[in-house]
Scaffold this motif. Structure first.
Motif, PDB file in Angstrom:
ATOM      1  N   VAL A 270      45.586   0.937  22.598  1.00  0.00           N
ATOM      2  CA  VAL A 270      47.223   0.275  22.879  1.00  0.00           C
ATOM      3  C   VAL A 270      46.744  -0.183  24.286  1.00  0.00           C
ATOM      4  CG1 VAL A 270      49.400   0.840  23.368  1.00  0.00           C
ATOM      5  CG2 VAL A 270      48.426   1.649  21.260  1.00  0.00           C
ATOM      6  N   GLY A 271      46.351   0.434  25.356  1.00  0.00           N
ATOM      7  CA  GLY A 271      46.179  -0.250  26.617  1.00  0.00           C
ATOM      8  C   GLY A 271      45.198  -1.364  26.656  1.00  0.00           C
ATOM      9  N   ALA A 272      44.040  -1.152  25.758  1.00  0.00           N
ATOM     10  CA  ALA A 272      42.682  -2.072  26.137  1.00  0.00           C
ATOM     11  C   ALA A 272      43.193  -3.374  25.090  1.00  0.00           C
ATOM     12  CB  ALA A 272      41.646  -1.406  25.633  1.00  0.00           C
ATOM     13  N   GLY A 273      44.050  -3.169  24.358  1.00  0.00           N
ATOM     14  CA  GLY A 273      44.490  -4.363  23.288  1.00  0.00           C
ATOM     15  C   GLY A 273      45.704  -5.267  23.791  1.00  0.00           C
ATOM     16  N   TYR A 274      46.634  -4.430  24.481  1.00  0.00           N
ATOM     17  CA  TYR A 274      47.745  -5.221  24.681  1.00  0.00           C
ATOM     18  C   TYR A 274      48.001  -5.078  26.147  1.00  0.00           C
ATOM     19  CZ  TYR A 274      48.391  -4.275  19.903  1.00  0.00           C
ATOM     20  OH  TYR A 274      48.329  -4.240  18.440  1.00  0.00           O
ATOM     21  N   GLY A 275      47.430  -4.412  27.214  1.00  0.00           N
ATOM     22  CA  GLY A 275      47.470  -4.515  28.390  1.00  0.00           C
ATOM     23  C   GLY A 275      47.243  -6.130  28.898  1.00  0.00           C
ATOM     24  N   ALA A 276      47.916  -6.883  30.051  1.00  0.00           N
ATOM     25  CA  ALA A 276      47.892  -8.040  30.155  1.00  0.00           C
ATOM     26  C   ALA A 276      47.981  -8.885  29.144  1.00  0.00           C
ATOM     27  CB  ALA A 276      46.559  -8.281  31.016  1.00  0.00           C
ATOM     28  N   ALA A 277      48.555  -8.507  28.079  1.00  0.00           N
ATOM     29  CA  ALA A 277      49.010  -9.377  26.904  1.00  0.00           C
ATOM     30  C   ALA A 277      47.589  -9.908  26.239  1.00  0.00           C
ATOM     31  CB  ALA A 277      50.049 -10.637  27.382  1.00  0.00           C
ATOM     32  N   GLY A 278      46.638  -9.045  26.372  1.00  0.00           N
ATOM     33  CA  GLY A 278      45.458  -9.302  25.720  1.00  0.00           C
ATOM     34  C   GLY A 278      44.662 -10.362  26.435  1.00  0.00           C
ATOM     35  N   GLU A 279      44.980 -10.741  27.509  1.00  0.00           N
ATOM     36  CA  GLU A 279      44.366 -11.771  28.279  1.00  0.00           C
ATOM     37  C   GLU A 279      43.371 -11.313  29.309  1.00  0.00           C
ATOM     38  OE1 GLU A 279      47.781 -15.506  28.590  1.00  0.00           O
ATOM     39  OE2 GLU A 279      48.087 -13.834  29.907  1.00  0.00           O
ATOM     40  N   ASN A 412      30.460  -9.564  25.135  1.00  0.00           N
ATOM     41  CA  ASN A 412      30.876  -8.967  26.479  1.00  0.00           C
ATOM     42  C   ASN A 412      30.816  -7.565  26.458  1.00  0.00           C
ATOM     43  OD1 ASN A 412      31.189 -10.548  28.726  1.00  0.00           O
ATOM     44  ND2 ASN A 412      33.344  -9.790  28.691  1.00  0.00           N
ATOM     45  N   GLY A 413      31.843  -6.760  25.878  1.00  0.00           N
ATOM     46  CA  GLY A 413      31.968  -5.487  26.121  1.00  0.00           C
ATOM     47  C   GLY A 413      32.180  -4.908  24.704  1.00  0.00           C
ATOM     48  N   THR A 414      32.035  -3.477  24.548  1.00  0.00           N
ATOM     49  CA  THR A 414      32.258  -2.940  23.394  1.00  0.00           C
ATOM     50  C   THR A 414      32.572  -1.350  23.678  1.00  0.00           C
ATOM     51  OG1 THR A 414      31.432  -2.348  21.015  1.00  0.00           O
ATOM     52  CG2 THR A 414      29.904  -2.335  22.920  1.00  0.00           C
ATOM     53  N   ALA A 415      33.191  -0.685  22.810  1.00  0.00           N
ATOM     54  CA  ALA A 415      33.285   0.909  22.721  1.00  0.00           C
ATOM     55  C   ALA A 415      32.952   1.644  21.507  1.00  0.00           C
ATOM     56  CB  ALA A 415      34.664   1.173  23.530  1.00  0.00           C
ATOM     57  N   ILE A 416      32.893   2.776  21.910  1.00  0.00           N
ATOM     58  CA  ILE A 416      32.787   3.858  20.728  1.00  0.00           C
ATOM     59  C   ILE A 416      33.530   5.050  21.011  1.00  0.00           C
ATOM     60  CG2 ILE A 416      30.462   4.838  21.161  1.00  0.00           C
ATOM     61  CD1 ILE A 416      30.202   5.206  18.131  1.00  0.00           C
ATOM     62  N   PHE A 417      34.265   5.276  20.258  1.00  0.00           N
ATOM     63  CA  PHE A 417      35.009   6.816  20.283  1.00  0.00           C
ATOM     64  C   PHE A 417      34.454   7.636  19.153  1.00  0.00           C
ATOM     65  CE2 PHE A 417      38.684   6.525  23.425  1.00  0.00           C
ATOM     66  CZ  PHE A 417      38.209   5.331  23.999  1.00  0.00           C
ATOM     67  N   THR A 418      33.901   8.879  19.608  1.00  0.00           N
ATOM     68  CA  THR A 418      33.381   9.790  18.945  1.00  0.00           C
ATOM     69  C   THR A 418      33.181  11.092  19.756  1.00  0.00           C
ATOM     70  OG1 THR A 418      31.273  10.320  17.732  1.00  0.00           O
ATOM     71  CG2 THR A 418      30.940   9.282  19.700  1.00  0.00           C
ATOM     72  N   ILE A 438      31.711   4.617  26.410  1.00  0.00           N
ATOM     73  CA  ILE A 438      31.697   5.814  25.395  1.00  0.00           C
ATOM     74  C   ILE A 438      32.837   6.514  25.713  1.00  0.00           C
ATOM     75  CG2 ILE A 438      30.372   7.796  24.889  1.00  0.00           C
ATOM     76  CD1 ILE A 438      27.802   6.313  25.457  1.00  0.00           C
ATOM     77  N   ASN A 439      33.685   6.592  24.582  1.00  0.00           N
ATOM     78  CA  ASN A 439      35.313   7.055  24.887  1.00  0.00           C
ATOM     79  C   ASN A 439      35.821   6.494  26.069  1.00  0.00           C
ATOM     80  OD1 ASN A 439      35.161   8.709  22.586  1.00  0.00           O
ATOM     81  ND2 ASN A 439      33.704  10.113  23.777  1.00  0.00           N
ATOM     82  N   VAL A 440      35.466   5.390  26.409  1.00  0.00           N
ATOM     83  CA  VAL A 440      35.973   4.543  27.523  1.00  0.00           C
ATOM     84  C   VAL A 440      36.167   3.038  27.006  1.00  0.00           C
ATOM     85  CG1 VAL A 440      35.755   3.339  29.772  1.00  0.00           C
ATOM     86  CG2 VAL A 440      34.783   5.807  29.489  1.00  0.00           C
ATOM     87  N   PRO A 441      37.680   2.538  26.825  1.00  0.00           N
ATOM     88  CA  PRO A 441      37.845   1.293  26.038  1.00  0.00           C
ATOM     89  C   PRO A 441      37.522   0.071  26.865  1.00  0.00           C
ATOM     90  CG  PRO A 441      40.107   2.395  27.053  1.00  0.00           C
ATOM     91  CD  PRO A 441      38.947   3.245  26.944  1.00  0.00           C
ATOM     92  N   ILE A 442      37.732   0.109  28.182  1.00  0.00           N
ATOM     93  CA  ILE A 442      37.434  -1.212  28.894  1.00  0.00           C
ATOM     94  C   ILE A 442      36.451  -0.893  29.853  1.00  0.00           C
ATOM     95  CG2 ILE A 442      38.356  -3.118  30.172  1.00  0.00           C
ATOM     96  CD1 ILE A 442      41.012  -2.672  29.122  1.00  0.00           C
ATOM     97  N   PRO A 443      35.047  -0.992  29.450  1.00  0.00           N
ATOM     98  CA  PRO A 443      34.061  -0.294  30.402  1.00  0.00           C
ATOM     99  C   PRO A 443      33.611  -1.502  31.472  1.00  0.00           C
ATOM    100  CG  PRO A 443      33.092  -1.124  28.378  1.00  0.00           C
ATOM    101  CD  PRO A 443      34.554  -1.314  28.247  1.00  0.00           C
TER     102      PRO A 443
END
Ligand code: NAD
Length: 499
Positions: A270-279, A412-418, A438-443
């Motif tokens: 939710v934070g990484a997808g919608y923060g700053a309106a996704g911009e 650009n970036g990616t994340a894995i949650f595990t 790794i368990n960090v959404p906006i690295p």
């Protein structure tokens, strides 16, 4: 109506081309200022001033240049509230987020205070008989940068702070959407002791960019923005013999393994997808839960969180989650892509299409959207939406999930949650993407590491900030010197190894 300026030779200078662009307040939809769009002649004037000022600055010792950066940090902290307010007013992001924008730029300025250490060359004593060899890093001369609307403080600072502390002059062509903060930064740097003409701000559009790309005195061009323009600037700048680095768009995937902490993953999304309106170029725009059971659990956790998001103007207080998007055109583009998702068969689980904010009906607000059952062929998957729209692609296995991220043209970036270290290590090792969480959404790496994607998210060799910036903004010169007592043996014609 406020008329903005260029900043040349330490002064605000009115535009002379007769061309202007509107600067909006995205929260109200009002035009709040006009920004001048420079002609090629105005760019040439800026280059002339910069070229005259640069040699003395380049000859100033690195410690003194670093002291300007030290003072600049103080001034940024002093004016943080003012900068954040101006930034929010033109960009639309919340005030705490605007402060983050300034802060992440400021941290690169702090790193640049280490210039005396970072610019130290290398020395080999007695590389041969009576021969010493040393290399030094020298400034390029006049450098330039072209920046996007979404981080109007951070990205200009990522470019001009290292460029300037290395001894270059810098011409900044900020985004015409939110040019006020870059102008304020130029004033502050001068207050910090930077000589006039070393940082010039030239406002403009493609005409100014093309003038920068074709000006023979400009040695390097940095660019951050969308991929098609990045590709154009890289190709054109390199063909003109310049050193160029361009950072482009993104489509960042977050893989959610069945063993992930689902609350943590949902909060992160939710934070990484919608923060700053996704911009954000590091926004997560694709969630990839592995297995249908994981997907169902994730969607169940996401929906109430997304429905609770508070969308509002930056003036409405610090509990607003995100603000409007930057322009009416950006809003229309997001709406068009959302409609394409519906038309192409994705399931719109959270529908933000009817969103409207009382009192701000003319603002560029976009409600939050969540798609499920998105597939690889859909436009919402292939395209960077740059809005508050999260797409869920269900993968049936880890291999399918990592394959999706690897096959996407952006990197650009990616994340894995595990919770599984083995999976996390495998992911970090194999993925063909520049920045991995790794368990960090906006690295987003800190200032003393470097920032940069792979694949179509980057054109060029070196990353932004960290040690790479000191390489990008300097040229290496290597000197072989001999001070022997007997230099009388006559010429040496063979290409010899050193004894
Ligand atoms: P944009 O490409 O529209 O504009 C960026 C800059 O290029 C602006 O200064 C603009 O004036 C100039 N420009 C626009 N069109 C041009 C043209 N035809 N010729 C020459 N110059 C032109 O990008 P934007 O909308 O301001 O920013 C959003 C984009 O930036 C997104 O794609 C986002 O992913 C990307 N971005 C990438 C990073 C990164 O580090 N990879 C960081 C931030 C933003």
């Amino acid at each position: 109506m406020q008329e903005l300026t260029h900043y040349l030779n330490g002064e605000h200078v009115k535009g002379g081309s007769g061309r202007f662009a509107d600067v909006f307040n995205p929260a109200t939809g009002d035009v709040q200022a006009k920004v001048p769009l420079a002609s090629a002649d105005e760019v040439a004037r800026a280059v002339e001033i910069a070229a005259a000022a640069q040699p003395a600055w380049g000859a100033t010792n690195p410690q003194r240049r670093a002291r300007v950066m030290m003072k600049f940090v103080d001034l940024l902290n002093r004016d943080m509230d003012k900068l954040a307010e101006a930034l929010s007013r033109e960009h639309g992001k919340t005030v705490p987020d605007a402060k983050g924008d300034v802060q992440r730029g400021l941290e690169v300025v702090e790193y640049c205070i280490g210039a005396p250490q970072l610019l130290k060359g290398e020395f080999t004593d007695s590389a041969g008989p009576g021969i010493d060899m040393y290399s030094m890093r020298q400034a390029l001369g006049v450098t330039a940068g072209i920046t996007p609307f979404n981080f109007p403080a951070m990205i200009p600072m990522w470019m001009f702070a290292p460029a300037i502390v290395c001894g270059n002059a810098f011409i900044l062509k900020p985004s015409e959407r939110d040019p006020s903060v870059p102008l304020m930064l130029a004033e502050l740097l001068e207050e910090a002791g930077l000589p006039k003409g070393i940082l010039q701000v030239v406002n403009g559009d493609k005409e100014a960019v093309d003038a920068i790309l074709h000006h023979p005195v400009i040695q390097s061009v940095g660019f951050v923005g969308s991929t098609p323009i990045a590709e154009y600037i890289y190709g054109t700048g390199c063909a003109q013999g310049k050193r160029v680095q361009c950072f482009g768009g993104a489509k960042n995937h977050m893989i959610v393994m069945p063993d992930a902490d689902m609350d943590q993953a949902a909060d992160a999304l939710v934070g990484a997808g919608y923060g700053a309106a996704g911009e954000r170029c590091m926004a997560i725009s694709v969630a990839v839960p592995v297995g249908d059971e994981t997907a169902d659990r994730l969607i169940d956790k996401l929906v109430p969180r997304i429905e609770k998001l508070k969308v509002g103007p930056y003036m409405a207080g610090n509990d607003v989650d995100y603000g409007p998007v930057v322009t009416a055109a950006a809003k229309a583009n997001i709406e068009r892509l959302v409609q394409s998702g519906v038309d192409q068969g994705a399931k719109l689980v959270v529908d933000g299409r009817d969103f409207s904010l009382q009192g701000y009906e003319d603002g560029f607000f976009v409600g939050p959207h969540l798609f499920d059952n998105v597939t690889k062929d859909m436009d919402i998957y292939k395209t960077e939406i740059f809005g508050p729209v999260l797409s869920t692609v269900r993968a049936q296995s880890y291999e399918e999930a990592i394959g999706l991220a690897m096959d996407h043209e952006y990197g650009n970036g990616t994340a894995i949650f595990t919770r599984d270290g083995d999976t996390a290590r495998d992911f970090a090792n194999r993925i063909n993407i520049g920045m991995v969480g790794i368990n960090v959404p906006i690295p987003v790496p800190l200032a003393y590491h470097t920032f940069g994607g792979w694949k179509k998210s980057v054109f060029g060799d070196l990353n932004q900030h960290g040690p790479d910036a000191f390489k990008f903004y300097t040229r290496t010169k290597t000197i072989t010197s001999r001070w022997p007592s007997g230099i009388k043996e006559g010429g040496e014609f063979n290409f010899k190894a050193m004894d």
